[in-house]
Write an enzyme that holds these catalytic residues in place. Structure first.
Site: not given
Ligand code: FMN
Ligand code: FAD
Lengths: 246, 313
Positions: B129, B191-192
């Site tokens: 952030c 990754i984020n």
């Molecule tokens: C709805 C949503 C909320 C998320 N909130 C956070 C969060 O609060 N903190 C964080 O570190 N990452 C957050 N992420 C990122 C996920 O933890 C993850 O790193 C990323 O989505 C990749 O995984 P995926 O492709 O399976 O979604 C968020 C992702 C999504 C889709």
């Protein structure tokens, strides 16, 4: 309270909800009050910024609709059903009754409000063959003076239902659930929790202790399920996850 | 097959952990996912104080990708502590990774101090952030000195192992990884979300997300995520939680071969429901058994060993 009629071809089962989107304002969950594959009706109370903006729409304006989402009310042909509604909760119950009477069900449709002018869906229900309307008002201006749950209690002393369905304020639904449980009558309850995504990812509508997202597990759940929901009738969480008592 | 795996001295019953931000607000929800097969639980990102999220719509999901701008809503650390306590007291064998976020480096320190006494198994630091003290509001995760400073400050106030969660939106993820490891990071999550991305509703010509733009994740980013994990694993010698578009057991194994020890289940919850943990694990076990793999740790960094490890991709 206003009812909006949209040209919309969604196939919706009664009890399901849609997310209604006003670009750059907000998007909120609303129970479908009626849908037949051509029209979709929503009955919306004016309670805050989003619903106020809805009430200011004019005929011909467009909104975004996503869905339908969630689990519906279910019934078998020829059942005897009591429906207990409060506030806009009468809307999805009307939609359910509309289908249930076509399947030969007989329905006692019990609605309550503070005053006569807040009773919604009276005319629509009165026109349903197979449904009997019962009303209560707090001030006795029409129907039974008191709560609609008292009407349910009285009717249950006289007859046996196959199913009870309820949608409305949670304190009312908790009373209905208690009665259904005492009399061992199956019941379905439409839970309202703070929903964002609508499809089980954000987690905002998860309930204690089951931990399930109500947007996908519900909103309509059976009595046996509600008995595991520790917070039912007691508290709910807001958009930040903080608890608030009913 | 014994599916358990060690990560920084903590035993996870299986390598699949819930990604931060998916479903993770309450102890009841974490318990529910633990019952449904999660190997570890990462909480949503926790702020020091109450933090409003964005208006709805906050998540768009389709077959190819997920685009979200939830805005990290949270009631603050005091409220979150109740949920951590509730979860940890049940001691269900599924480790808790507390994910923390802040706008200032000092916030991270204050949250860590508040979390310490509850002794969650791990702390994950979300540095994606914007840094409110930076004149351009750049995320900590995009600057080596900022990322290292937060790492060092958090590390100095806790004995709980800390994992730094990196953003893919940088050109030098290896340098960032090296900077945080030198500053004391015990592990890395990658990754984020990518982006931000934009999704337009063509009927109204409007961006759909209330925040207009959102982070992109899901199947569409998987090859990008696997590459980032590979690059990080080539640059630093700390264990990694890999994530980004994992949907199947084969995807999870791919992340492990790229360098991940644990693998995040996030978007898979959309594609396969809450059963995702169990289904993906079963698929991993099936593949391992068919391939003669006896323990998941054998496949971690496998691709590095089949390539000349000094070669960059
Ligand atoms: C709805 C949503 C909320 C998320 N909130 C956070 C969060 O609060 N903190 C964080 O570190 N990452 C957050 N992420 C990122 C996920 O933890 C993850 O790193 C990323 O989505 C990749 O995984 P995926 O492709 O399976 O979604 C968020 C992702 C999504 C889709
Ligand atoms: C499954 C479901 C079906 C619903 N069906 C209807 C319906 O048919 N008719 C109707 O008028 N209302 C319905 N609601 C409630 C409706 O979503 C809220 O009244 C509306 O979101 C209020 O938004 P606002 O901006 O006007 O008011 P706000 O000032 O934002 O909120 C007013 C009240 O509504 C609640 N609320 C706000 N946002 C949400 C949300 N995203 N989810 C749940 N509650 C919220 C708040 O807790 C508060 O008590 C339903 C809610 C759910 C969860």
């Amino acid at each position: 309270m206003k009812t909006f009629i949209f040209d919309c071809d969604f196939q919706v089962q009664p009890g399901q909800f849609v997310n209604v989107w006003l670009p750059r304002i907000d998007e909120k969950p609303m129970s479908v009050a009626f849908a037949d594959g051509k029209e979709l009706h929503l009955t919306i109370a004016d309670v805050g910024p989003f619903s106020r903006a809805m009430h200011e729409l004019k005929v011909g304006d467009q909104v975004g609709l996503r869905g339908p989402y969630g689990k519906a009310f279910t019934f078998e042909p020829n059942q005897s059903i009591a429906m207990v509604g409060g506030g806009f909760g009468s809307a999805p119950l009307y939609f359910t009754a509309f289908h249930a009477v076509q399947a030969g069900c007989t329905i006692d449709f019990i609605i309550g409000a503070r005053r006569e002018d807040l009773l919604i869906y009276r005319e629509r229900v009165e026109k349903l063959k197979g449904a009997t309307l019962h009303v209560s008002t707090d001030d006795g201006s029409v129907g039974h003076k008191g709560y609609n749950v008292e009407i349910l209690q009285k009717l249950m002393n006289e007859k046996n239902y196959d199913m009870i369905m309820t949608c409305g304020p949670e304190v009312m639904m908790a009373a209905v659930a208690r009665i259904a449980d005492e009399k061992k009558v199956p019941a379905q309850i439409s839970l309202e929790r703070y929903m964002k995504c609508g499809f089980g990812l954000c987690g905002n509508c998860c309930v204690d202790k089951t931990g399930d997202a109500i947007c996908t597990k519900g909103p309509v759940v059976p009595l046996e399920y509600v008995k595991q929901v520790e917070e039912f009738g007691k508290y709910h969480r807001d958009d930040l996850g903080k608890k608030h008592k009913f | 097959m014994d599916t358990s795996i060690d990560f920084l001295g903590v035993t996870f019953p299986n390598p699949l952990v819930l990604c931060s931000g998916y479903l993770g607000i309450t102890a009841s929800t974490w318990d529910n996912l633990a019952r449904k097969g999660a190997g570890g639980i990462t909480t949503k990102s926790i702020w020091l104080n109450e933090h409003k999220g964005h208006n709805n719509p906050v998540i768009l999901a389709n077959e190819d990708f997920i685009c979200n701008a939830v805005g990290v809503p949270d009631a603050g650390i005091e409220k979150a502590k109740e949920e951590f306590k509730e979860y940890l007291k049940r001691n269900n064998g599924v480790p808790l990774i507390v994910n923390i976020i802040g706008g200032k480096a000092d916030d991270f320190v204050a949250i860590t101090e508040a979390v310490n006494e509850l002794k969650p198994q791990l702390i994950e630091v979300n540095i994606s952030c914007p840094n409110v003290e930076d004149e351009h509001g750049k995320p900590f995760a995009t600057s080596c000195p900022d990322a290292a400073r937060v790492t060092k400050m958090v590390k100095s106030v806790t004995d709980i192992p800390i994992i730094i969660k990196l953003s893919p939106n940088v050109e030098n993820i290896q340098e960032i990884a090296q900077a945080v490891v030198e500053a004391g990071a015990d592990g890395i999550t990658a990754i984020n979300t990518y982006g931000p991305g934009l999704v337009i509703d063509i009927d109204s010509a409007q961006p759909i997300l209330a925040n207009k733009v959102g982070g992109v994740s899901g199947p569409g980013i998987k090859p990008l995520a696997v590459k980032k994990v590979f690059d990080i694993a080539a640059a630093v010698d700390v264990p990694i939680i890999g994530m980004g578009g994992v949907k199947t057991g084969r995807d999870a194994i791919e992340f492990m071969m790229a360098g991940a020890t644990l693998v995040g289940i996030g978007s898979a919850l959309y594609y396969r429901g809450e059963a995702a943990f169990k289904i993906v694990l079963d698929e991993m076990v099936e593949w391992c058994e068919a391939s003669g793999v006896k323990s998941f740790s054998e496949i971690v960094k496998k691709t590095h060993s089949v390539l000349d490890s000094s070669s960059s991709l």
